[in-house]
Design a protein around this motif. Structure first.
Motif, PDB file in Angstrom:
ATOM      1  N   ASP A 100      52.495  36.208  35.118  1.00 38.14           N
ATOM      2  CA  ASP A 100      52.209  37.132  36.211  1.00 38.14           C
ATOM      3  C   ASP A 100      51.859  38.475  35.589  1.00 38.14           C
ATOM      4  O   ASP A 100      52.590  38.977  34.729  1.00 38.14           O
ATOM      5  CB  ASP A 100      53.423  37.301  37.126  1.00 38.14           C
ATOM      6  CG  ASP A 100      53.794  36.010  37.842  1.00 38.14           C
ATOM      7  OD1 ASP A 100      52.883  35.286  38.270  1.00 38.14           O
ATOM      8  OD2 ASP A 100      55.003  35.743  37.974  1.00 38.14           O
ATOM      9  N   LEU A 101      50.740  39.062  36.027  1.00 41.07           N
ATOM     10  CA  LEU A 101      50.268  40.336  35.483  1.00 41.07           C
ATOM     11  C   LEU A 101      50.050  41.346  36.597  1.00 41.07           C
ATOM     12  O   LEU A 101      49.486  41.005  37.645  1.00 41.07           O
ATOM     13  CB  LEU A 101      48.944  40.141  34.741  1.00 41.07           C
ATOM     14  CG  LEU A 101      48.947  39.208  33.542  1.00 41.07           C
ATOM     15  CD1 LEU A 101      47.528  38.826  33.167  1.00 41.07           C
ATOM     16  CD2 LEU A 101      49.643  39.871  32.379  1.00 41.07           C
ATOM     17  N   ASP A 102      50.479  42.589  36.375  1.00 39.67           N
ATOM     18  CA  ASP A 102      50.161  43.717  37.242  1.00 39.67           C
ATOM     19  C   ASP A 102      49.150  44.558  36.488  1.00 39.67           C
ATOM     20  O   ASP A 102      49.438  45.026  35.381  1.00 39.67           O
ATOM     21  CB  ASP A 102      51.410  44.556  37.533  1.00 39.67           C
ATOM     22  CG  ASP A 102      52.412  43.823  38.399  1.00 39.67           C
ATOM     23  OD1 ASP A 102      51.988  43.143  39.350  1.00 39.67           O
ATOM     24  OD2 ASP A 102      53.625  43.934  38.128  1.00 39.67           O
ATOM     25  N   VAL A 103      47.959  44.748  37.077  1.00 35.08           N
ATOM     26  CA  VAL A 103      46.895  45.440  36.358  1.00 35.08           C
ATOM     27  C   VAL A 103      46.334  46.609  37.152  1.00 35.08           C
ATOM     28  O   VAL A 103      46.447  46.668  38.377  1.00 35.08           O
ATOM     29  CB  VAL A 103      45.735  44.481  35.984  1.00 35.08           C
ATOM     30  CG1 VAL A 103      46.211  43.348  35.116  1.00 35.08           C
ATOM     31  CG2 VAL A 103      45.027  43.972  37.221  1.00 35.08           C
ATOM     32  N   VAL A 104      45.712  47.525  36.428  1.00 40.69           N
ATOM     33  CA  VAL A 104      44.932  48.615  36.997  1.00 40.69           C
ATOM     34  C   VAL A 104      43.516  48.423  36.468  1.00 40.69           C
ATOM     35  O   VAL A 104      43.320  48.291  35.263  1.00 40.69           O
ATOM     36  CB  VAL A 104      45.480  49.989  36.554  1.00 40.69           C
ATOM     37  CG1 VAL A 104      44.618  51.105  37.109  1.00 40.69           C
ATOM     38  CG2 VAL A 104      46.927  50.155  36.984  1.00 40.69           C
ATOM     39  N   VAL A 105      42.542  48.382  37.382  1.00 41.18           N
ATOM     40  CA  VAL A 105      41.157  48.160  36.972  1.00 41.18           C
ATOM     41  C   VAL A 105      40.371  49.463  37.041  1.00 41.18           C
ATOM     42  O   VAL A 105      40.738  50.399  37.752  1.00 41.18           O
ATOM     43  CB  VAL A 105      40.467  47.076  37.844  1.00 41.18           C
ATOM     44  CG1 VAL A 105      41.148  45.735  37.686  1.00 41.18           C
ATOM     45  CG2 VAL A 105      40.416  47.486  39.295  1.00 41.18           C
ATOM     46  N   GLU A 106      39.287  49.511  36.294  1.00 36.78           N
ATOM     47  CA  GLU A 106      38.383  50.658  36.319  1.00 36.78           C
ATOM     48  C   GLU A 106      37.596  50.638  37.626  1.00 36.78           C
ATOM     49  O   GLU A 106      37.232  49.571  38.132  1.00 36.78           O
ATOM     50  CB  GLU A 106      37.405  50.586  35.142  1.00 36.78           C
ATOM     51  CG  GLU A 106      38.037  50.724  33.784  1.00 36.78           C
ATOM     52  CD  GLU A 106      38.371  52.163  33.431  1.00 36.78           C
ATOM     53  OE1 GLU A 106      38.043  53.086  34.212  1.00 36.78           O
ATOM     54  OE2 GLU A 106      38.973  52.355  32.367  1.00 36.78           O
ATOM     55  N   TYR A 107      37.313  51.805  38.158  1.00 31.81           N
ATOM     56  CA  TYR A 107      36.496  51.916  39.357  1.00 31.81           C
ATOM     57  C   TYR A 107      35.082  51.411  39.068  1.00 31.81           C
ATOM     58  O   TYR A 107      34.518  51.683  38.013  1.00 31.81           O
ATOM     59  CB  TYR A 107      36.428  53.368  39.844  1.00 31.81           C
ATOM     60  CG  TYR A 107      35.513  53.543  41.027  1.00 31.81           C
ATOM     61  CD1 TYR A 107      35.928  53.191  42.293  1.00 31.81           C
ATOM     62  CD2 TYR A 107      34.216  54.017  40.849  1.00 31.81           C
ATOM     63  CE1 TYR A 107      35.080  53.326  43.385  1.00 31.81           C
ATOM     64  CE2 TYR A 107      33.363  54.160  41.921  1.00 31.81           C
ATOM     65  CZ  TYR A 107      33.795  53.811  43.190  1.00 31.81           C
ATOM     66  OH  TYR A 107      32.957  53.928  44.257  1.00 31.81           O
ATOM     67  N   GLY A 108      34.521  50.656  39.997  1.00 29.59           N
ATOM     68  CA  GLY A 108      33.147  50.201  39.875  1.00 29.59           C
ATOM     69  C   GLY A 108      32.985  48.795  39.342  1.00 29.59           C
ATOM     70  O   GLY A 108      31.901  48.225  39.427  1.00 29.59           O
ATOM     71  N   VAL A 109      34.032  48.210  38.792  1.00 28.11           N
ATOM     72  CA  VAL A 109      33.921  46.846  38.274  1.00 28.11           C
ATOM     73  C   VAL A 109      34.230  45.846  39.389  1.00 28.11           C
ATOM     74  O   VAL A 109      34.907  46.173  40.360  1.00 28.11           O
ATOM     75  CB  VAL A 109      34.869  46.596  37.074  1.00 28.11           C
ATOM     76  CG1 VAL A 109      34.549  47.535  35.933  1.00 28.11           C
ATOM     77  CG2 VAL A 109      36.315  46.706  37.488  1.00 28.11           C
ATOM     78  N   SER A 110      33.732  44.649  39.236  1.00 25.24           N
ATOM     79  CA  SER A 110      34.047  43.580  40.180  1.00 25.24           C
ATOM     80  C   SER A 110      35.462  43.078  39.892  1.00 25.24           C
ATOM     81  O   SER A 110      35.726  42.515  38.822  1.00 25.24           O
ATOM     82  CB  SER A 110      33.051  42.433  40.038  1.00 25.24           C
ATOM     83  OG  SER A 110      33.520  41.294  40.739  1.00 25.24           O
ATOM     84  N   ILE A 111      36.359  43.295  40.832  1.00 19.40           N
ATOM     85  CA  ILE A 111      37.754  42.889  40.636  1.00 19.40           C
ATOM     86  C   ILE A 111      37.855  41.376  40.462  1.00 19.40           C
ATOM     87  O   ILE A 111      38.626  40.891  39.628  1.00 19.40           O
ATOM     88  CB  ILE A 111      38.636  43.401  41.794  1.00 19.40           C
ATOM     89  CG1 ILE A 111      38.698  44.930  41.743  1.00 19.40           C
ATOM     90  CG2 ILE A 111      40.025  42.797  41.734  1.00 19.40           C
ATOM     91  CD1 ILE A 111      39.412  45.576  42.912  1.00 19.40           C
ATOM     92  N   VAL A 112      37.051  40.646  41.207  1.00 22.30           N
ATOM     93  CA  VAL A 112      37.071  39.183  41.094  1.00 22.30           C
ATOM     94  C   VAL A 112      36.659  38.747  39.695  1.00 22.30           C
ATOM     95  O   VAL A 112      37.297  37.878  39.093  1.00 22.30           O
ATOM     96  CB  VAL A 112      36.156  38.547  42.171  1.00 22.30           C
ATOM     97  CG1 VAL A 112      36.036  37.046  41.973  1.00 22.30           C
ATOM     98  CG2 VAL A 112      36.667  38.858  43.567  1.00 22.30           C
ATOM     99  N   ASP A 113      35.607  39.370  39.156  1.00 23.53           N
ATOM    100  CA  ASP A 113      35.141  39.021  37.811  1.00 23.53           C
ATOM    101  C   ASP A 113      36.165  39.412  36.743  1.00 23.53           C
ATOM    102  O   ASP A 113      36.406  38.661  35.791  1.00 23.53           O
ATOM    103  CB  ASP A 113      33.803  39.686  37.503  1.00 23.53           C
ATOM    104  CG  ASP A 113      32.659  39.119  38.339  1.00 23.53           C
ATOM    105  OD1 ASP A 113      32.828  38.018  38.921  1.00 23.53           O
ATOM    106  OD2 ASP A 113      31.604  39.778  38.412  1.00 23.53           O
TER     107      ASP A 113
END
Length: 161
Positions: A100-113
């Protein structure tokens, strides 16, 4: 001769949370299979954390409070050792592992990808390095990092030098 198996200590034993890879025994068995290899849950968590951070689009791991406490811990000498496993939780069974991972993604990227890339990279790294089958990798996106956001800066410089 027995075949290679993976087992986990449990049931109140002192080696709970450790995966053990046991090889064939006896004089006729190949040297690399004689004996027992143990893999702690923390090892699997570190592998998963490093693999997740390698994926483009991942800014950080950990939920908001975990990141805040981690930032404080990293400023204390010797306190940053848990940074690799922040936001990572693993369960290791006899032959399988779940992550199980809790992540923070960069703005503008496809979260699904990005989530798909994280799953692929974590599964590949854990299975290659431990021999355990990864049955699932759950990705929880807790935040999006905006380009103009800065991590909380350290204490301001004093007025006097």
């Amino acid at each position: 001769m027995t075949e290679n198996i993976t087992s986990v200590g449990g049931g109140g034993k002192s080696d709970a949370g450790v995966s053990a890879l046991t090889g064939r025994t006896g004089a006729g068995a190949p040297a690399e299979t004689r004996g027992k290899t143990t893999i702690a849950d923390g090892v699997v968590a570190k592998i998963a954390g490093m693999a997740a951070r390698e994926v483009p689009g991942i800014y950080n791991l950990g939920a908001g409070m975990a990141r805040a406490f981690g930032a404080v811990r990293e400023r204390v000498p010797g306190g940053g050792a848990g940074a690799v496993t922040r936001g990572v939780k693993v369960e290791v069974g006899e032959r399988q592992a779940a992550v199980d991972l809790d992540v923070v993604v960069e703005y503008g990227v496809s979260i699904v990808d990005v989530a798909g890339g994280v799953r692929a990279n974590v599964i590949s790294a854990v299975e290659r390095m431990t021999g355990l089958e990864v049955v699932e990798v759950n990705v929880a996106v807790d935040d999006v990092h905006l380009p103009d956001e800065e991590e909380e800066a350290g204490p301001e410089e004093g007025r006097v030098r």
